[in-house]
Design a protein around this motif. Structure first.
Motif, PDB file in Angstrom:
ATOM      1  N   THR A 182     -67.309   1.082  91.984  1.00 61.52           N
ATOM      2  CA  THR A 182     -68.538   1.227  91.231  1.00 61.52           C
ATOM      3  C   THR A 182     -68.246   1.830  89.871  1.00 61.52           C
ATOM      4  O   THR A 182     -67.520   2.814  89.769  1.00 61.52           O
ATOM      5  N   ALA A 183     -68.815   1.242  88.850  1.00 62.34           N
ATOM      6  CA  ALA A 183     -68.657   1.805  87.510  1.00 62.34           C
ATOM      7  C   ALA A 183     -69.573   3.022  87.377  1.00 62.34           C
ATOM      8  O   ALA A 183     -70.642   3.086  87.985  1.00 62.34           O
ATOM      9  N   ARG A 184     -69.132   3.999  86.600  1.00 67.38           N
ATOM     10  CA  ARG A 184     -69.950   5.182  86.315  1.00 67.38           C
ATOM     11  C   ARG A 184     -70.170   5.233  84.814  1.00 67.38           C
ATOM     12  O   ARG A 184     -69.317   5.698  84.075  1.00 67.38           O
ATOM     13  N   ILE A 185     -71.317   4.746  84.379  1.00 69.84           N
ATOM     14  CA  ILE A 185     -71.647   4.694  82.960  1.00 69.84           C
ATOM     15  C   ILE A 185     -72.525   5.898  82.619  1.00 69.84           C
ATOM     16  O   ILE A 185     -73.602   6.066  83.183  1.00 69.84           O
ATOM     17  N   VAL A 186     -72.048   6.715  81.680  1.00 65.88           N
ATOM     18  CA  VAL A 186     -72.805   7.869  81.207  1.00 65.88           C
ATOM     19  C   VAL A 186     -73.193   7.601  79.759  1.00 65.88           C
ATOM     20  O   VAL A 186     -72.329   7.323  78.926  1.00 65.88           O
ATOM     21  N   VAL A 187     -74.497   7.678  79.458  1.00 65.28           N
ATOM     22  CA  VAL A 187     -74.998   7.376  78.115  1.00 65.28           C
ATOM     23  C   VAL A 187     -75.504   8.665  77.478  1.00 65.28           C
ATOM     24  O   VAL A 187     -76.327   9.370  78.051  1.00 65.28           O
ATOM     25  N   ILE A 200     -78.185  -1.118  78.403  1.00 70.31           N
ATOM     26  CA  ILE A 200     -78.537   0.270  78.125  1.00 70.31           C
ATOM     27  C   ILE A 200     -80.020   0.313  77.792  1.00 70.31           C
ATOM     28  O   ILE A 200     -80.499  -0.457  76.950  1.00 70.31           O
ATOM     29  N   LYS A 201     -80.732   1.199  78.451  1.00 69.24           N
ATOM     30  CA  LYS A 201     -82.171   1.344  78.203  1.00 69.24           C
ATOM     31  C   LYS A 201     -82.454   2.737  77.697  1.00 69.24           C
ATOM     32  O   LYS A 201     -81.777   3.699  78.051  1.00 69.24           O
ATOM     33  N   GLY A 202     -83.482   2.800  76.864  1.00 68.34           N
ATOM     34  CA  GLY A 202     -83.956   4.079  76.354  1.00 68.34           C
ATOM     35  C   GLY A 202     -85.456   4.164  76.525  1.00 68.34           C
ATOM     36  O   GLY A 202     -86.167   3.167  76.373  1.00 68.34           O
ATOM     37  N   GLU A 203     -85.915   5.339  76.870  1.00 72.04           N
ATOM     38  CA  GLU A 203     -87.352   5.571  77.043  1.00 72.04           C
ATOM     39  C   GLU A 203     -87.759   6.803  76.246  1.00 72.04           C
ATOM     40  O   GLU A 203     -87.045   7.807  76.233  1.00 72.04           O
ATOM     41  N   LEU A 204     -88.930   6.701  75.621  1.00 71.15           N
ATOM     42  CA  LEU A 204     -89.570   7.869  75.035  1.00 71.15           C
ATOM     43  C   LEU A 204     -90.681   8.250  75.990  1.00 71.15           C
ATOM     44  O   LEU A 204     -91.554   7.439  76.292  1.00 71.15           O
ATOM     45  N   SER A 238     -83.990  -1.427  74.512  1.00 68.77           N
ATOM     46  CA  SER A 238     -82.768  -1.729  75.261  1.00 68.77           C
ATOM     47  C   SER A 238     -81.740  -2.416  74.364  1.00 68.77           C
ATOM     48  O   SER A 238     -82.082  -2.994  73.332  1.00 68.77           O
ATOM     49  N   ALA A 239     -80.500  -2.314  74.786  1.00 67.61           N
ATOM     50  CA  ALA A 239     -79.383  -2.960  74.096  1.00 67.61           C
ATOM     51  C   ALA A 239     -78.357  -3.362  75.151  1.00 67.61           C
ATOM     52  O   ALA A 239     -78.306  -2.783  76.237  1.00 67.61           O
ATOM     53  N   THR A 240     -77.534  -4.342  74.823  1.00 70.01           N
ATOM     54  CA  THR A 240     -76.497  -4.799  75.740  1.00 70.01           C
ATOM     55  C   THR A 240     -75.132  -4.625  75.086  1.00 70.01           C
ATOM     56  O   THR A 240     -74.922  -5.086  73.963  1.00 70.01           O
ATOM     57  N   ASP A 258     -89.643  13.092  74.806  1.00 72.64           N
ATOM     58  CA  ASP A 258     -88.481  13.295  75.669  1.00 72.64           C
ATOM     59  C   ASP A 258     -87.711  11.964  75.702  1.00 72.64           C
ATOM     60  O   ASP A 258     -88.216  10.970  76.221  1.00 72.64           O
ATOM     61  N   LEU A 259     -86.514  11.963  75.117  1.00 72.30           N
ATOM     62  CA  LEU A 259     -85.699  10.748  75.046  1.00 72.30           C
ATOM     63  C   LEU A 259     -84.791  10.677  76.264  1.00 72.30           C
ATOM     64  O   LEU A 259     -84.045  11.609  76.546  1.00 72.30           O
ATOM     65  N   ARG A 260     -84.837   9.541  76.966  1.00 76.57           N
ATOM     66  CA  ARG A 260     -83.958   9.326  78.115  1.00 76.57           C
ATOM     67  C   ARG A 260     -83.172   8.035  77.898  1.00 76.57           C
ATOM     68  O   ARG A 260     -83.744   6.982  77.644  1.00 76.57           O
ATOM     69  N   LEU A 261     -81.866   8.146  78.015  1.00 81.79           N
ATOM     70  CA  LEU A 261     -80.964   6.996  77.877  1.00 81.79           C
ATOM     71  C   LEU A 261     -80.201   6.806  79.176  1.00 81.79           C
ATOM     72  O   LEU A 261     -79.729   7.792  79.758  1.00 81.79           O
ATOM     73  N   PHE A 262     -80.059   5.560  79.614  1.00 79.76           N
ATOM     74  CA  PHE A 262     -79.337   5.293  80.859  1.00 79.76           C
ATOM     75  C   PHE A 262     -78.889   3.836  80.909  1.00 79.76           C
ATOM     76  O   PHE A 262     -79.447   2.983  80.220  1.00 79.76           O
ATOM     77  N   ALA A 263     -77.882   3.585  81.719  1.00 90.00           N
ATOM     78  CA  ALA A 263     -77.427   2.212  81.966  1.00 90.00           C
ATOM     79  C   ALA A 263     -78.249   1.662  83.119  1.00 90.00           C
ATOM     80  O   ALA A 263     -78.419   2.315  84.150  1.00 90.00           O
ATOM     81  N   SER A 264     -78.781   0.455  82.927  1.00 89.08           N
ATOM     82  CA  SER A 264     -79.621  -0.115  83.978  1.00 89.08           C
ATOM     83  C   SER A 264     -78.966  -1.283  84.715  1.00 89.08           C
ATOM     84  O   SER A 264     -79.518  -1.756  85.713  1.00 89.08           O
ATOM     85  N   GLY A 265     -77.807  -1.735  84.246  1.00 87.33           N
ATOM     86  CA  GLY A 265     -77.116  -2.809  84.952  1.00 87.33           C
ATOM     87  C   GLY A 265     -75.886  -3.270  84.213  1.00 87.33           C
ATOM     88  O   GLY A 265     -75.692  -2.956  83.043  1.00 87.33           O
ATOM     89  N   TYR A 266     -75.037  -4.012  84.930  1.00 84.93           N
ATOM     90  CA  TYR A 266     -73.814  -4.575  84.351  1.00 84.93           C
ATOM     91  C   TYR A 266     -73.343  -5.709  85.219  1.00 84.93           C
ATOM     92  O   TYR A 266     -73.836  -5.918  86.319  1.00 84.93           O
ATOM     93  N   SER A 267     -72.371  -6.456  84.709  1.00 85.89           N
ATOM     94  CA  SER A 267     -71.743  -7.502  85.512  1.00 85.89           C
ATOM     95  C   SER A 267     -70.230  -7.270  85.504  1.00 85.89           C
ATOM     96  O   SER A 267     -69.721  -6.534  84.660  1.00 85.89           O
ATOM     97  N   GLU A 268     -69.536  -7.905  86.417  1.00 82.29           N
ATOM     98  CA  GLU A 268     -68.087  -7.768  86.462  1.00 82.29           C
ATOM     99  C   GLU A 268     -67.467  -8.827  85.564  1.00 82.29           C
ATOM    100  O   GLU A 268     -67.872  -9.984  85.603  1.00 82.29           O
TER     101      GLU A 268
END
Length: 148
Positions: free
Chosen positions: A60-65, A96-100, A111-113, A137-147
């Motif tokens: 599993t990938a561990r993406i920290v944004v 990558i998704k961001g929420e305010l 979002s961005a890829t 409140d800004l929240r950034l996170f990875a929401s998905g990926y492919s191999e």
């Protein structure tokens, strides 16, 4: 007078023998040094490939944004971020998704890829918001990926 063909052959052989005498027999020091350096380089590359091939990869990938900076532009607010892949597995098409947020309410999303994030590395990108991210409140996170 006629030439003796055996005498001509003898002269050619003597000339070729004289050329051979100017060269020292055996391998030169330079050749040994180059061979040694090449052998060490080859062993280093092979060792790396064997260790890399035998090492276990996380499944599993561990993406920290993390946000880097916020800039005001004509189109809104640009939030630059870094996405670090802290696992031993490379991933592609990382979403990558961001929420305010204002409390529990999501005020705006962006979002961005990222095309590719290799194992144990990071890539930078940016999200664009219409509202000021510093007011929410800004929240950034990875929401998905492919191999890859």
């Amino acid at each position: 007078m006629t030439k003796n063909p055996a005498k001509g052959d003898k002269q050619q052989k003597q000339q070729s023998d004289n050329k051979g005498m100017t060269r020292k027999p055996g391998t030169s020091v330079t050749e040994w040094v180059v061979a040694g350096i090449s052998s060490v380089a080859l062993l280093a590359v092979l060792s790396y490939l064997v260790v890399d091939g035998l090492s276990t990869r996380d499944g599993t990938a561990r993406i920290v944004v993390l946000p880097l900076a916020v800039a005001v532009t004509e189109g809104g607010y640009v939030v630059e971020f870094t996405a670090a892949n802290r696992a031993g597995k490379s991933v592609a098409a990382v979403e990558i998704k961001g929420e305010l947020r204002n409390g529990d309410e999501v005020v705006e999303e962006s979002s961005a890829t990222l095309d590719y994030v290799p194992q144990e590395s990071q890539r930078n990108g940016a999200l664009i918001f219409r509202r000021d991210p510093e007011a929410y409140d800004l929240r950034l996170f990875a929401s998905g990926y492919s191999e890859p």
